[in-house]
Structure formats: structure tokens, C-alpha cells
Design a protein around this motif. Structure first.
Motif, PDB file in Angstrom:
ATOM      1  N   MET A   1       0.838  -1.194   0.000  1.00 20.95           N
ATOM      2  CA  MET A   1       0.000   0.000   0.000  1.00 20.95           C
ATOM      3  C   MET A   1       0.877   1.249   0.000  1.00 20.95           C
ATOM      4  SD  MET A   1      -2.582   1.402   2.949  1.00 20.95           S
ATOM      5  CE  MET A   1      -3.326  -0.200   3.205  1.00 20.95           C
ATOM      6  N   SER A   2       0.760   2.048  -1.033  1.00 24.02           N
ATOM      7  CA  SER A   2       1.567   3.260  -1.154  1.00 24.02           C
ATOM      8  C   SER A   2       0.683   4.476  -0.937  1.00 24.02           C
ATOM      9  CB  SER A   2       2.216   3.319  -2.539  1.00 24.02           C
ATOM     10  OG  SER A   2       2.881   4.543  -2.728  1.00 24.02           O
ATOM     11  N   THR A   3       0.915   5.202   0.154  1.00 27.75           N
ATOM     12  CA  THR A   3       0.142   6.398   0.456  1.00 27.75           C
ATOM     13  C   THR A   3       0.848   7.209   1.519  1.00 27.75           C
ATOM     14  OG1 THR A   3      -2.042   7.231   1.134  1.00 27.75           O
ATOM     15  CG2 THR A   3      -1.256   5.254   2.230  1.00 27.75           C
ATOM     16  N   VAL A   4       0.714   8.536   1.465  1.00 24.52           N
ATOM     17  CA  VAL A   4       1.253   9.426   2.489  1.00 24.52           C
ATOM     18  C   VAL A   4       0.083  10.132   3.153  1.00 24.52           C
ATOM     19  CG1 VAL A   4       2.723  11.412   2.974  1.00 24.52           C
ATOM     20  CG2 VAL A   4       3.415   9.745   1.239  1.00 24.52           C
ATOM     21  N   ILE A   5       0.002   9.989   4.470  1.00 24.79           N
ATOM     22  CA  ILE A   5      -1.140  10.475   5.243  1.00 24.79           C
ATOM     23  C   ILE A   5      -0.696  11.609   6.160  1.00 24.79           C
ATOM     24  CG2 ILE A   5      -2.773   9.809   7.068  1.00 24.79           C
ATOM     25  CD1 ILE A   5      -2.613   6.949   5.721  1.00 24.79           C
ATOM     26  N   THR A   6      -1.426  12.714   6.114  1.00 26.59           N
ATOM     27  CA  THR A   6      -1.082  13.879   6.945  1.00 26.59           C
ATOM     28  C   THR A   6      -2.188  14.270   7.908  1.00 26.59           C
ATOM     29  OG1 THR A   6      -1.844  15.366   5.191  1.00 26.59           O
ATOM     30  CG2 THR A   6       0.507  14.808   5.222  1.00 26.59           C
ATOM     31  N   SER A   7      -3.345  13.607   7.829  1.00 26.55           N
ATOM     32  CA  SER A   7      -4.450  13.917   8.745  1.00 26.55           C
ATOM     33  C   SER A   7      -5.298  12.673   8.957  1.00 26.55           C
ATOM     34  CB  SER A   7      -5.318  15.053   8.204  1.00 26.55           C
ATOM     35  OG  SER A   7      -5.928  14.682   6.987  1.00 26.55           O
ATOM     36  N   VAL A   8      -6.029  12.646  10.059  1.00 27.21           N
ATOM     37  CA  VAL A   8      -6.815  11.467  10.423  1.00 27.21           C
ATOM     38  C   VAL A   8      -7.862  11.135   9.374  1.00 27.21           C
ATOM     39  CG1 VAL A   8      -8.541  10.647  12.077  1.00 27.21           C
ATOM     40  CG2 VAL A   8      -6.406  11.608  12.904  1.00 27.21           C
ATOM     41  N   ASN A   9      -8.440  12.153   8.736  1.00 35.61           N
ATOM     42  CA  ASN A   9      -9.496  11.867   7.761  1.00 35.61           C
ATOM     43  C   ASN A   9      -8.976  11.175   6.503  1.00 35.61           C
ATOM     44  OD1 ASN A   9      -8.299  13.959   6.326  1.00 35.61           O
ATOM     45  ND2 ASN A   9      -9.911  15.441   6.776  1.00 35.61           N
ATOM     46  N   GLN A  10      -7.651  11.075   6.364  1.00 41.53           N
ATOM     47  CA  GLN A  10      -7.062  10.351   5.231  1.00 41.53           C
ATOM     48  C   GLN A  10      -6.789   8.889   5.551  1.00 41.53           C
ATOM     49  OE1 GLN A  10      -3.578  12.785   4.593  1.00 41.53           O
ATOM     50  NE2 GLN A  10      -4.596  14.070   3.076  1.00 41.53           N
ATOM     51  N   LEU A  11      -6.921   8.500   6.812  1.00 43.11           N
ATOM     52  CA  LEU A  11      -6.657   7.114   7.190  1.00 43.11           C
ATOM     53  C   LEU A  11      -7.685   6.196   6.550  1.00 43.11           C
ATOM     54  CD1 LEU A  11      -5.771   7.351  10.995  1.00 43.11           C
ATOM     55  CD2 LEU A  11      -4.264   6.546   9.175  1.00 43.11           C
ATOM     56  N   ASN A  12      -7.194   5.191   5.843  1.00 43.86           N
ATOM     57  CA  ASN A  12      -8.090   4.225   5.199  1.00 43.86           C
ATOM     58  C   ASN A  12      -7.734   2.795   5.573  1.00 43.86           C
ATOM     59  OD1 ASN A  12      -5.710   4.040   3.821  1.00 43.86           O
ATOM     60  ND2 ASN A  12      -6.582   4.300   1.767  1.00 43.86           N
ATOM     61  N   PHE A  13      -7.113   2.636   6.733  1.00 41.16           N
ATOM     62  CA  PHE A  13      -6.735   1.305   7.199  1.00 41.16           C
ATOM     63  C   PHE A  13      -6.686   1.302   8.723  1.00 41.16           C
ATOM     64  CE2 PHE A  13      -2.785   3.678   6.492  1.00 41.16           C
ATOM     65  CZ  PHE A  13      -2.175   3.550   7.730  1.00 41.16           C
ATOM     66  N   LYS A  14      -6.710   0.097   9.271  1.00 37.85           N
ATOM     67  CA  LYS A  14      -6.456  -0.118  10.690  1.00 37.85           C
ATOM     68  C   LYS A  14      -5.099  -0.817  10.822  1.00 37.85           C
ATOM     69  CE  LYS A  14     -11.350  -0.677  11.844  1.00 37.85           C
ATOM     70  NZ  LYS A  14     -12.379  -1.602  12.408  1.00 37.85           N
ATOM     71  N   LEU A  15      -4.449  -0.619  11.953  1.00 37.22           N
ATOM     72  CA  LEU A  15      -3.153  -1.265  12.156  1.00 37.22           C
ATOM     73  C   LEU A  15      -3.241  -2.776  11.964  1.00 37.22           C
ATOM     74  CD1 LEU A  15      -1.437   0.488  15.207  1.00 37.22           C
ATOM     75  CD2 LEU A  15      -0.620   0.393  12.843  1.00 37.22           C
ATOM     76  N   SER A  16      -4.327  -3.370  12.417  1.00 41.47           N
ATOM     77  CA  SER A  16      -4.482  -4.819  12.331  1.00 41.47           C
ATOM     78  C   SER A  16      -4.533  -5.310  10.885  1.00 41.47           C
ATOM     79  CB  SER A  16      -5.754  -5.248  13.067  1.00 41.47           C
ATOM     80  OG  SER A  16      -6.893  -4.617  12.510  1.00 41.47           O
ATOM     81  N   GLU A  17      -4.834  -4.402   9.950  1.00 44.01           N
ATOM     82  CA  GLU A  17      -4.942  -4.774   8.545  1.00 44.01           C
ATOM     83  C   GLU A  17      -3.603  -4.710   7.813  1.00 44.01           C
ATOM     84  OE1 GLU A  17      -9.485  -2.990   8.010  1.00 44.01           O
ATOM     85  OE2 GLU A  17      -7.737  -1.865   7.274  1.00 44.01           O
ATOM     86  N   LEU A  18      -2.593  -4.122   8.438  1.00 45.15           N
ATOM     87  CA  LEU A  18      -1.309  -3.937   7.778  1.00 45.15           C
ATOM     88  C   LEU A  18      -0.455  -5.200   7.846  1.00 45.15           C
ATOM     89  CD1 LEU A  18      -0.350  -0.352   8.993  1.00 45.15           C
ATOM     90  CD2 LEU A  18      -1.379  -1.018   6.810  1.00 45.15           C
ATOM     91  N   GLU A  19       0.412  -5.347   6.868  1.00 47.72           N
ATOM     92  CA  GLU A  19       1.336  -6.479   6.807  1.00 47.72           C
ATOM     93  C   GLU A  19       2.269  -6.471   8.010  1.00 47.72           C
ATOM     94  OE1 GLU A  19       5.294  -7.391   4.198  1.00 47.72           O
ATOM     95  OE2 GLU A  19       3.537  -6.653   3.106  1.00 47.72           O
ATOM     96  N   SER A  20       2.510  -7.628   8.568  1.00 46.72           N
ATOM     97  CA  SER A  20       3.449  -7.754   9.673  1.00 46.72           C
ATOM     98  C   SER A  20       4.880  -7.736   9.152  1.00 46.72           C
ATOM     99  CB  SER A  20       3.208  -9.046  10.448  1.00 46.72           C
ATOM    100  OG  SER A  20       1.934  -9.026  11.057  1.00 46.72           O
ATOM    101  N   MET A  21       5.795  -7.250   9.986  1.00 46.07           N
ATOM    102  CA  MET A  21       7.223  -7.252   9.664  1.00 46.07           C
ATOM    103  C   MET A  21       7.995  -7.852  10.831  1.00 46.07           C
ATOM    104  SD  MET A  21       7.751  -3.474   7.958  1.00 46.07           S
ATOM    105  CE  MET A  21       9.482  -3.771   7.528  1.00 46.07           C
ATOM    106  N   PRO A  22       9.094  -8.536  10.556  1.00 47.19           N
ATOM    107  CA  PRO A  22       9.896  -9.066  11.666  1.00 47.19           C
ATOM    108  C   PRO A  22      10.652  -7.949  12.370  1.00 47.19           C
ATOM    109  CG  PRO A  22      11.006  -9.462   9.580  1.00 47.19           C
ATOM    110  CD  PRO A  22       9.664  -8.884   9.236  1.00 47.19           C
ATOM    111  N   ALA A  23      10.881  -8.125  13.656  1.00 48.81           N
ATOM    112  CA  ALA A  23      11.729  -7.173  14.376  1.00 48.81           C
ATOM    113  C   ALA A  23      13.177  -7.400  13.961  1.00 48.81           C
ATOM    114  CB  ALA A  23      11.587  -7.368  15.884  1.00 48.81           C
ATOM    115  N   PRO A  24      13.949  -6.346  13.751  1.00 48.29           N
ATOM    116  CA  PRO A  24      15.363  -6.520  13.401  1.00 48.29           C
ATOM    117  C   PRO A  24      16.111  -7.283  14.486  1.00 48.29           C
ATOM    118  CG  PRO A  24      14.655  -4.258  13.023  1.00 48.29           C
ATOM    119  CD  PRO A  24      13.553  -4.926  13.791  1.00 48.29           C
ATOM    120  N   GLU A  25      17.115  -8.053  14.049  1.00 47.23           N
ATOM    121  CA  GLU A  25      17.908  -8.840  14.999  1.00 47.23           C
ATOM    122  C   GLU A  25      19.374  -8.450  14.977  1.00 47.23           C
ATOM    123  OE1 GLU A  25      17.113 -12.870  13.901  1.00 47.23           O
ATOM    124  OE2 GLU A  25      15.173 -12.901  14.935  1.00 47.23           O
ATOM    125  N   LYS A  26      19.688  -7.363  14.275  1.00 47.08           N
ATOM    126  CA  LYS A  26      21.066  -6.909  14.119  1.00 47.08           C
ATOM    127  C   LYS A  26      21.127  -5.421  14.408  1.00 47.08           C
ATOM    128  CE  LYS A  26      24.590  -6.785  10.395  1.00 47.08           C
ATOM    129  NZ  LYS A  26      24.840  -7.208   8.986  1.00 47.08           N
TER     130      LYS A  26
END
Length: 298
Positions: free
Chosen positions: A1-26
Motif C-alpha cells: 500500500m503506497s500512500t502518504v497520510i497527513t491527517s486522520v481523515n485520510q486514514l483508510n486502514f487499521k493497524l491490524s490490517e497492515l502487513e506484519s514485519m519481523p523485528a530486526p535482529e542486528k
């Protein structure tokens, strides 16, 4: 998903809907062999030229290095370069990423100050040796972008928080969002003492952030409070003088922070975090602390 958000009314997702990423180990660290205050490029440097105790700085850095090792991270150390006294702040020269299929890539910074531009090639070599795909911004189009000083990954989520106003341009986040296929929450910084996002926002885990609220606009604060269920606020003294928000929490549990942040540390412990205090007084003279002094990598 490519988007730049500057205000709450532009939010079109919830955190739970976003892809997970691994925590860095280095973690990448740069030896402070040549660290000193030789010029003034932020308000914290004023009055500190020539005032660094290099032995004390080395000891402070060594304590942080040992702590990352004790936390179980692989610590990659490189030598600093003569003529670049701020290179120890290795959060600034790059923005790394890992894709869903494990591809590693990095956007190299366009440093705002001429004194620091020469740091970037040395840091780039680390990525080349670690099989990262190197991406360069168009220097004719963007005059400044200072890596993870201003662009901070949400904990374990494909979401970037991007600060702009002093060291990074707002427009650069369109390119970063498209390059990484990642949404960016763009936050305007409004106090020159908090010139990087990492001086006023510390992402502790996926639900918790530590902030200095007066560094942000009302729109920025609304975004922060919308996406984090727990927002810890630092006082002006602890944020400005002790760089409380320049802490780091690599694993979502253990917080490394400048010593003496009594109020913030109490709030962190109340929220279930384990607090580890470090002296970074020598580095504060140059306008940086714990977060600035490392780069977490995959």
C-alpha cells in the motif's frame, strides 16, 4: 500500500490490517573514535564546541554496545571516519527495509548539512556487504532526507512514521512510500530543538509510543493518538535536556534510555516495560542520544 497520510481523515486502514514485519535482529554501531563537537548544526551543539570528554564518550558507547549484546542482538561495529565527528549517530544516513519475501533494501540519505554528507558512502558499504539493494534519492529533487532520524518503522508493522520540517522534506515521503510500497504517516515538526522525529517520538511496541507533544501540530498529535492506544508524554525538561524520547525499544519490552528521566521511566514501568538507563551525556552535547547512536537491521 503506497500512500502518504497527513491527517486522520485520510486514514483508510487499521493497524491490524497492515502487513506484519519481523523485528530486526542486528544492530549497527559506529565507534566514537572521532566523535566531537566541531560545528553547530542544531541548537543543542551551541556552546559545546571542543567540550567533549572523549574517554567518557568511549565508555558511554561501550556500555550501550554491551547492552545490545546482552539483549541477544548481533552487533556489527564499524570504525568512524576522521573528519566526520557525527558519524557515530548512525541512525541518520539510511533507511533500511525488508519485504514480505525477505528481500532487503535501503534508501540512502541526502544529509541536510554539508558537514555530514561524506558519512553516507561509508554506511552504504555496510549494506553492500550485507546484500541490501541500494536505492538513491534524486539529489536534484530532494535537498534533505536523514534516514531513520526522521523515518521510523512502526513496531512489527509495515507502516512508516515520517517527520519533516527541519532535516527532511515532506515531498520525499511520496518516493519512499512508493519505493517500499508502504504507507507513511507524515508528521510536521514545529520546534527546532526537536529537529528529527526520533527526538520527539519513540515507538515502544505496536500499541505504545513515547512523545513530546509540543513538538507536533494538532493534526500530528491526532494521528499519533488515533494509531497508538497508549501514548506516554515526556515533560519539556526530560524531552529537551535528557532526550527522553530518543530512547529505543528493540524488542518491544526493554527500553534503553538516557539516565535521569525519572517521570518517563516511572510511566514506562507502569506500562510494563523494563527500563535500562545509560549515560549519554557526552553525546547530548551534539544533539543525540540512544536512538541516534544505532541502526537496527535485518
Amino acid at each position: 500500500m503506497s500512500t502518504v497520510i497527513t491527517s486522520v481523515n485520510q486514514l483508510n486502514f487499521k493497524l491490524s490490517e497492515l502487513e506484519s514485519m519481523p523485528a530486526p535482529e542486528k544492530v549497527l554501531l559506529v565507534k566514537p573514535t572521532y566523535f566531537s563537537v566541531e560545528y553547530v548544526i542544531n541548537p543543542h551543539m551551541e556552546g559545546n564546541i571542543g567540550d567533549v570528554d572523549k574517554l567518557a564518550a568511549q565508555n558511554e558507547w561501550e556500555h550501550l554496545r554491551a547492552a545490545y549484546e546482552e539483549l541477544g542482538l548481533y552487533v556489527h561495529v564499524i570504525e568512524g571516519q576522521r573528519g566526520y565527528p557525527d558519524m557515530v549517530f548512525c541512525a541518520n544516513q539510511s533507511l533500511p527495509n525488508i519485504t514480505k519475501d525477505g528481500k532487503k533494501e535501503v534508501i540512502m540519505s541526502v544529509m541536510n548539512s554539508d558537514q555530514r554528507k561524506g558519512e553516507v558512502p561509508t554506511i552504504q558499504k555496510v549494506y553492500e556487504d550485507s546484500s541490501y539493494e541500494i536505492v538513491h534519492l534524486d539529489g536534484n529533487r530532494f535537498s534533505s532526507f536523514e534516514g531513520m532520524g526522521d523515518a521510523i518503522w512502526h513496531f512489527k508493522k509495515r507502516l512508516l512514521w515520517g517527520g519533516y520540517g527541519y532535516r527532511s522534506s515532506k515531498e520525499v515521503y511520496d518516493v519512499i512510500s512508493e519505493t517500499f510500497n508502504t504507507p507513511v504517516i507524515a508528521l510536521e515538526l514545529i520546534d527546532e530543538r526537536f529537529y528529527h522525529l526520533d527526538t520527539c517520538l519513540c515507538i515502544l511496541d505496536s500499541d505504545t509510543a513515547l512523545i513530546y507533544p509540543k513538538a507536533f501540530t494538532d493534526e500530528g498529535l491526532e494521528l499519533i493518538h488515533t494509531l497508538f492506544t497508549n501514548v506516554i508524554e515526556a515533560s519539556k525538561y526530560e524531552a529537551e535536556k535528557l532526550f527522553a524520547c530518543n530512547a529505543t525499544c528493540p524488542d518491544g519490552k526493554n527500553v534503553f534510555i538516557q539516565q535521569g528521566c525519572v517521570d518517563v521511566n516511572h510511566k514506562l514501568k507502569e506500562s510494563g516495560f523494563k527500563v535500562h538507563e545509560f549515560s549519554t551525556y557526552q553525546f547530548l552535547k551534539s544533539g543525540g542520544s540512544v536512538f541516534c547512536m544505532k541502526m537496527l537491521l535485518w
